[in-house]
Design an enzyme around this catalytic site. Structure first.
Site, short mmCIF file in Angstrom:
data_model
loop_
_atom_site.label_atom_id
_atom_site.label_comp_id
_atom_site.label_asym_id
_atom_site.label_seq_id
_atom_site.Cartn_x
_atom_site.Cartn_y
_atom_site.Cartn_z
N TYR A 94 0.86 -1.24 -0.27
CA TYR A 94 -0.05 -0.17 0.23
C TYR A 94 1.19 1.24 -0.25
CZ TYR A 94 -4.04 -1.80 0.19
OH TYR A 94 -5.80 -3.18 0.47
N GLU A 136 -8.65 -7.16 5.41
CA GLU A 136 -7.48 -7.67 4.41
C GLU A 136 -7.02 -8.56 5.00
OE1 GLU A 136 -5.57 -5.69 1.37
OE2 GLU A 136 -7.49 -5.22 0.83
#
Length: 400
Positions: A94, A136
């Site tokens: 990310y 997640e």
């Protein structure tokens, strides 16, 4: 984020509506140039057709529009999180995405991208990344803690290949370690990853599980994608059909996806599929019959022809065993004499009016335009949108 920073993000909505795809296309090119290792994560075909940049553009737009209350996007976030877990996306990635996204905003907007705007978008991105990473993490943990479960990639042996039609072949996958496989919800998919010599990278692809949970193996049924003027030949599907033989080993990620089905319900259900879109419904049908529920089922499927129609005999056998199932089949062209309930042309729900009932659940799977057509038709028939479930094979799109 302060109200002023949220207002800066909202102020980019008109730009994102008009130029979002150009921005995200620039972003992917930038990121994959600077971090070529990520080519092992992204579907090259979706990059080529623009499907992936379009999906990201819609996601960024929806997030900017709902910056005050991102919780309204919870369903879409969950769908994207499932896709990320199926690709083994990890938190550290990310940071890479954020770096190139902010740089792309700055470089594409030029003088319009003030330092304050970039700071605001940086905070907005970090907020979204935190939400995604949390969801997640829960999915990874849940997948690993199941009996027979795991996280990441696991080697599986292709024990059987069964031709279902001229285009679709089923692959029976067993863990190479001899262990069990985790249960899953009917409608979910697994991801396979193969090395593609032409691209010199690994390519992941998601395929719906086409057999009910059994603890021993997974079955996926793959259409060989020949490609056309707008989409390249399917790298992975062709490798699976042509190169991966019985006894071959492939990498597989755990079952994932939120297009799921509860086989214990008893109200009527209608399955509407086009082409290879019937694969998750085979699993749902098997699971319903195994549950012993006396549920009325309407099976509606469209295929180009008899030759490419997969599972046609299997569906009729399962329907006969269930005893409360109606089958309606549409072929683009009917070349031979066929049984009743065959129609020439594209799937048309107007021809099956007894399938439209207020207490019915509807599941639609196929190409995007196929789904859109039947979804809006059902809405026009006053079907509650919460009873309409659909899955498009392709990138997850963040929408309200």
């Amino acid at each position: 984020m302060t109200n002023e920073q949220k207002e800066l993000v909202r102020g980019t909505v008109p730009i994102l509506r008009e130029h979002g795809v150009a921005l995200t296309t620039y972003f992917y090119n930038r990121m994959l140039t600077h971090n070529p290792e990520l080519r092992n994560v992204f579907n090259s075909a979706n990059q080529h057709t623009g499907a992936q940049p379009t999906a990201l553009a819609m996601s960024v737009l929806a997030y900017a529009e709902n910056i005050d209350n991102p919780t309204v996007l919870a369903h879409a976030v969950n769908r994207i999180a499932n896709k990320h877990v199926s690709l083994d996306i990890r938190p550290e990635q990310y940071a890479i995405v954020g770096k190139h996204l902010l740089a792309s905003i700055s470089e594409v907007l030029g003088e319009a991208a003030s330092a304050e705007l970039i700071e605001a978008w940086g905070l907005a991105y970090n907020q979204l990344a935190g939400i995604m990473i949390g969801v997640e993490a829960d999915l990874y943990s849940s997948a690993a803690q199941k009996e027979g479960g795991w996280s990441g990639w696991r080697p599986f042996v292709v024990k059987h290949k069964v031709k279902e039609s001229e285009e679709i072949t089923s692959f029976y996958l067993y863990p190479s370690d001899g262990g069990k496989v985790a249960d899953f919800l009917p409608g979910q998919y697994i991801t396979v990853r193969l090395y593609v010599p032409e691209l010199k990278v690994f390519q992941p692809r998601q395929y719906s599980l086409s057999a009910a949970p059994n603890g021993d193996f997974y079955r996926i049924s793959i259409k060989k994608e020949h490609g056309n003027s707008t989409r390249p030949e399917g790298y992975v599907s062709n490798l699976m059909h042509n190169k991966v033989q019985q006894g071959g080993v492939i990498e597989v990620a755990p079952p994932s996806g939120d297009f799921t089905f509860d086989p214990t319900k008893t109200n009527p259900v209608v399955f509407v599929s086009g082409g290879v879109g019937l694969t998750p419904f085979i699993c749902m049908l098997e699971s319903t019959i195994a549950s012993g529920k006396n549920r009325h089922i309407t099976w509606i499927h469209g295929s180009r022809s008899y030759a490419v129609h997969a599972f046609k005999n299997v569906v009729r056998e399962l329907g006969a065993r269930h005893g409360k199932m109606k089958i309606h089949t549409f072929y683009d062209t009917i070349e031979n004499d066929l049984e009743d309930d065959f129609y020439e042309g594209y799937v048309d729900l107007e021809k099956i009016q007894d399938a439209i009932n207020p207490d019915t659940d509807y599941y639609i799977c196929g190409p995007g335009e196929f789904i859109k057509k039947h979804y809006h038709y059902l809405l026009d028939q006053n079907v509650d949108k919460d009873r309409i479930h659909f899955e498009e094979f392709g990138p997850a799109v963040l929408v309200v």
